[in-house]
Design a protein around this motif. Structure first.
Motif, PDB file in Angstrom:
ATOM      1  N   UNK A 115      21.427  93.511   0.379  1.00  0.00           N
ATOM      2  CA  UNK A 115      22.324  92.667  -0.395  1.00  0.00           C
ATOM      3  C   UNK A 115      23.711  92.741   0.231  1.00  0.00           C
ATOM      4  N   UNK A 116      24.374  91.579   0.348  1.00  0.00           N
ATOM      5  CA  UNK A 116      25.747  91.540   0.841  1.00  0.00           C
ATOM      6  C   UNK A 116      26.680  91.485  -0.360  1.00  0.00           C
ATOM      7  N   UNK A 117      27.736  92.308  -0.327  1.00  0.00           N
ATOM      8  CA  UNK A 117      28.571  92.518  -1.509  1.00  0.00           C
ATOM      9  C   UNK A 117      29.579  91.434  -1.808  1.00  0.00           C
ATOM     10  N   UNK A 118      29.123  90.230  -2.042  1.00  0.00           N
ATOM     11  CA  UNK A 118      29.997  89.148  -2.496  1.00  0.00           C
ATOM     12  C   UNK A 118      30.048  89.187  -4.025  1.00  0.00           C
ATOM     13  N   UNK A 274      32.271  94.318 -12.984  1.00  0.00           N
ATOM     14  CA  UNK A 274      31.640  93.335 -12.108  1.00  0.00           C
ATOM     15  C   UNK A 274      30.862  94.045 -10.989  1.00  0.00           C
ATOM     16  N   UNK A 275      31.426  95.124 -10.448  1.00  0.00           N
ATOM     17  CA  UNK A 275      30.714  95.899  -9.435  1.00  0.00           C
ATOM     18  C   UNK A 275      29.456  96.538 -10.029  1.00  0.00           C
ATOM     19  N   UNK A 276      29.540  96.959 -11.300  1.00  0.00           N
ATOM     20  CA  UNK A 276      28.365  97.521 -11.962  1.00  0.00           C
ATOM     21  C   UNK A 276      27.274  96.463 -12.124  1.00  0.00           C
ATOM     22  N   UNK A 277      27.660  95.246 -12.495  1.00  0.00           N
ATOM     23  CA  UNK A 277      26.687  94.158 -12.597  1.00  0.00           C
ATOM     24  C   UNK A 277      26.025  93.897 -11.251  1.00  0.00           C
ATOM     25  N   UNK A 278      26.833  93.921 -10.205  1.00  0.00           N
ATOM     26  CA  UNK A 278      26.292  93.693  -8.875  1.00  0.00           C
ATOM     27  C   UNK A 278      25.281  94.774  -8.519  1.00  0.00           C
ATOM     28  N   UNK A 279      25.600  96.037  -8.813  1.00  0.00           N
ATOM     29  CA  UNK A 279      24.674  97.106  -8.464  1.00  0.00           C
ATOM     30  C   UNK A 279      23.395  97.018  -9.293  1.00  0.00           C
ATOM     31  N   UNK A 280      23.502  96.636 -10.540  1.00  0.00           N
ATOM     32  CA  UNK A 280      22.304  96.465 -11.373  1.00  0.00           C
ATOM     33  C   UNK A 280      21.413  95.361 -10.805  1.00  0.00           C
ATOM     34  N   UNK A 281      22.036  94.305 -10.284  1.00  0.00           N
ATOM     35  CA  UNK A 281      21.269  93.246  -9.623  1.00  0.00           C
ATOM     36  C   UNK A 281      20.591  93.785  -8.364  1.00  0.00           C
ATOM     37  N   UNK A 282      21.312  94.610  -7.628  1.00  0.00           N
ATOM     38  CA  UNK A 282      20.751  95.262  -6.437  1.00  0.00           C
ATOM     39  C   UNK A 282      19.547  96.119  -6.808  1.00  0.00           C
ATOM     40  N   UNK A 283      19.657  96.895  -7.887  1.00  0.00           N
ATOM     41  CA  UNK A 283      18.531  97.714  -8.348  1.00  0.00           C
ATOM     42  C   UNK A 283      17.289  96.863  -8.596  1.00  0.00           C
ATOM     43  N   UNK A 284      17.478  95.744  -9.275  1.00  0.00           N
ATOM     44  CA  UNK A 284      16.344  94.870  -9.583  1.00  0.00           C
ATOM     45  C   UNK A 284      15.722  94.319  -8.309  1.00  0.00           C
ATOM     46  N   UNK A 285      16.568  93.926  -7.370  1.00  0.00           N
ATOM     47  CA  UNK A 285      16.049  93.407  -6.100  1.00  0.00           C
ATOM     48  C   UNK A 285      15.261  94.486  -5.368  1.00  0.00           C
ATOM     49  N   UNK A 286      15.752  95.721  -5.402  1.00  0.00           N
ATOM     50  CA  UNK A 286      15.050  96.830  -4.744  1.00  0.00           C
ATOM     51  C   UNK A 286      13.691  97.087  -5.384  1.00  0.00           C
ATOM     52  N   UNK A 288      11.815  94.842  -6.466  1.00  0.00           N
ATOM     53  CA  UNK A 288      10.965  93.690  -6.200  1.00  0.00           C
ATOM     54  C   UNK A 288      11.011  92.622  -7.266  1.00  0.00           C
ATOM     55  N   UNK A 289      11.944  92.736  -8.218  1.00  0.00           N
ATOM     56  CA  UNK A 289      12.071  91.698  -9.243  1.00  0.00           C
ATOM     57  C   UNK A 289      12.636  90.420  -8.626  1.00  0.00           C
ATOM     58  N   UNK A 290      12.250  89.289  -9.170  1.00  0.00           N
ATOM     59  CA  UNK A 290      12.708  88.000  -8.647  1.00  0.00           C
ATOM     60  C   UNK A 290      14.087  87.676  -9.234  1.00  0.00           C
ATOM     61  N   UNK A 291      15.119  88.021  -8.496  1.00  0.00           N
ATOM     62  CA  UNK A 291      16.492  87.756  -8.912  1.00  0.00           C
ATOM     63  C   UNK A 291      17.219  87.059  -7.762  1.00  0.00           C
ATOM     64  N   UNK A 292      18.227  86.279  -8.111  1.00  0.00           N
ATOM     65  CA  UNK A 292      19.035  85.600  -7.096  1.00  0.00           C
ATOM     66  C   UNK A 292      20.161  86.526  -6.659  1.00  0.00           C
ATOM     67  N   UNK A 293      20.265  86.759  -5.364  1.00  0.00           N
ATOM     68  CA  UNK A 293      21.332  87.608  -4.847  1.00  0.00           C
ATOM     69  C   UNK A 293      21.687  87.149  -3.436  1.00  0.00           C
ATOM     70  N   UNK A 294      22.779  87.683  -2.898  1.00  0.00           N
ATOM     71  CA  UNK A 294      23.233  87.303  -1.561  1.00  0.00           C
ATOM     72  C   UNK A 294      22.442  88.101  -0.536  1.00  0.00           C
ATOM     73  N   UNK A 295      21.524  87.443   0.137  1.00  0.00           N
ATOM     74  CA  UNK A 295      20.640  88.094   1.095  1.00  0.00           C
ATOM     75  C   UNK A 295      21.345  88.278   2.444  1.00  0.00           C
ATOM     76  N   UNK A 296      20.685  89.008   3.339  1.00  0.00           N
ATOM     77  CA  UNK A 296      21.209  89.148   4.695  1.00  0.00           C
ATOM     78  C   UNK A 296      21.317  87.788   5.383  1.00  0.00           C
ATOM     79  N   UNK A 297      20.340  86.909   5.143  1.00  0.00           N
ATOM     80  CA  UNK A 297      20.392  85.570   5.725  1.00  0.00           C
ATOM     81  C   UNK A 297      21.595  84.795   5.187  1.00  0.00           C
TER      82      UNK A 297
END
Length: 320
Positions: A115-118, A274-286, A288-297
């Motif tokens: 995840x890229x930290x935008x 806001x940083x906490x929300x971002x990390x919680x989203x990162x946790x879900x992505x890790x 394997x949950x289907x969440x929208x996040x800023x990918x490496x691409x």
């Protein structure tokens, strides 16, 4: 999760504070500057302190947050993935397209999440704007204006990366947040123009002011002002066929339909939350949950836009 924060400058320390506030993660730190590392470890009562990344990665971390200067993002991110860690890398993804590709290909090769930290992507006002645009309630977005005044950032960094292109500085790279969230709202770009200069902060070897024009494939036109001269935060104005929106990232959104009553919304935008929300989203992505996040691409595409803008400025061209 057992999380390693690499780099203990201002942004690394914010991540440490956020992880400790969440309260369910074990946190270690890695920092080449021993004095800085030891001072951070004492301040945050952290027992696991490393001065070498290879040593740290042998200690069984699940995830790594890369908070180094931009020029070192790729080395740290790739090493973390090779050690079977998922990665949250601060923006921009890297300081060159070649380095960004290293991160993208390592993610594909290892299967690790990147995840890229935008962070602005998780701001509630921006999500409300995205929903409004997608709903068509105000019609097609026609014109967009972004204003960013960010002098305070020059005094926050513990390293000199903002002062030099060689270490990843330059206001467009530093505030590629704006490039990212506009792409999130309006899609891909079909042409662009850019003027960048160093006018006030002469101690910098990179720019302190930028004016950018982007036209998206939808024909929406956006103009972006960035400077390191004043402090004033960031605002976003969007003119649509049937109304307009004004968003202050400090927490207020005003929606003005062409017909009907205006609406004002206030949000809590405490930065650590806001940083906490971002990390919680990162946790879900890790997980394997289907969440929208800023990918490496996504991060690679944003960096490519930044490089195209600097090239347009250097060659005095409108890019297509």
């Amino acid at each position: 999760m057992k999380v390693l924060v690499v780099g203990t400058g201002s942004i690394g320390r914010r991540h440490i504070e956020v992880l400790q506030s969440i309260g369910r993660h074990d946190v270690g730190i890695c920092e080449l500057d021993k004095n800085n590392a030891d001072e951070a470890a004492q301040k945050y009562a952290i027992d696991e302190v490393y001065y070498d990344l290879d040593d740290a990665l042998e200690s069984g971390f699940d995830a790594v947050i890369v908070c180094t200067p931009n020029a070192y993002h790729a080395d740290a991110s790739v090493a973390a993935m090779e050690a079977r860690c998922d990665v949250l890398v601060e923006k921009p993804i890297a300081s060159s397209i070649a380095d960004a590709w290293q991160i993208v290909t390592a993610s594909e090769r290892t299967g690790r999440t990147v995840m890229v930290g935008y962070t602005l992507r998780v701001y509630p006002g921006l999500r409300e704007i995205k929903d409004l645009i997608d709903s068509g309630r105000l019609g097609k977005p026609v014109s967009v204006r972004v204003n960013l005044n960010a002098a305070v950032t020059l005094v926050l960094n513990k390293s000199d990366y903002r002062k030099s292109y060689e270490t990843g500085g330059g206001i467009i790279y530093d505030y590629s947040h704006e490039i990212d969230y506009l792409r999130y709202l309006f899609g891909e770009i079909k042409r662009h123009a850019c003027f960048v200069d160093s006018q006030v902060k002469k101690e910098l070897s990179c720019d302190d002011v930028a004016e950018i024009i982007l036209q998206y494939e939808s024909d929406t036109i956006a103009s972006i002002h960035m400077d390191y001269v004043l402090d004033g935060g960031r605002t976003l104005d969007i003119v649509c066929e049937k109304g307009r929106m004004h968003y202050d990232f400090n927490g207020s959104l005003c929606i003005k339909p062409e017909k009907g009553d205006s609406q004002s919304i206030r949000y809590n935008v405490d930065r650590n939350e806001m940083f906490a929300k971002q990390f919680e989203l990162f946790e879900k992505a890790c997980r394997g949950e289907k969440v929208a996040y800023v990918t490496a691409q996504d991060g690679l595409k944003v960096l490519q836009i930044c490089e195209d803008l600097y090239e347009a400025n250097e060659k005095n061209i409108v890019g297509f």
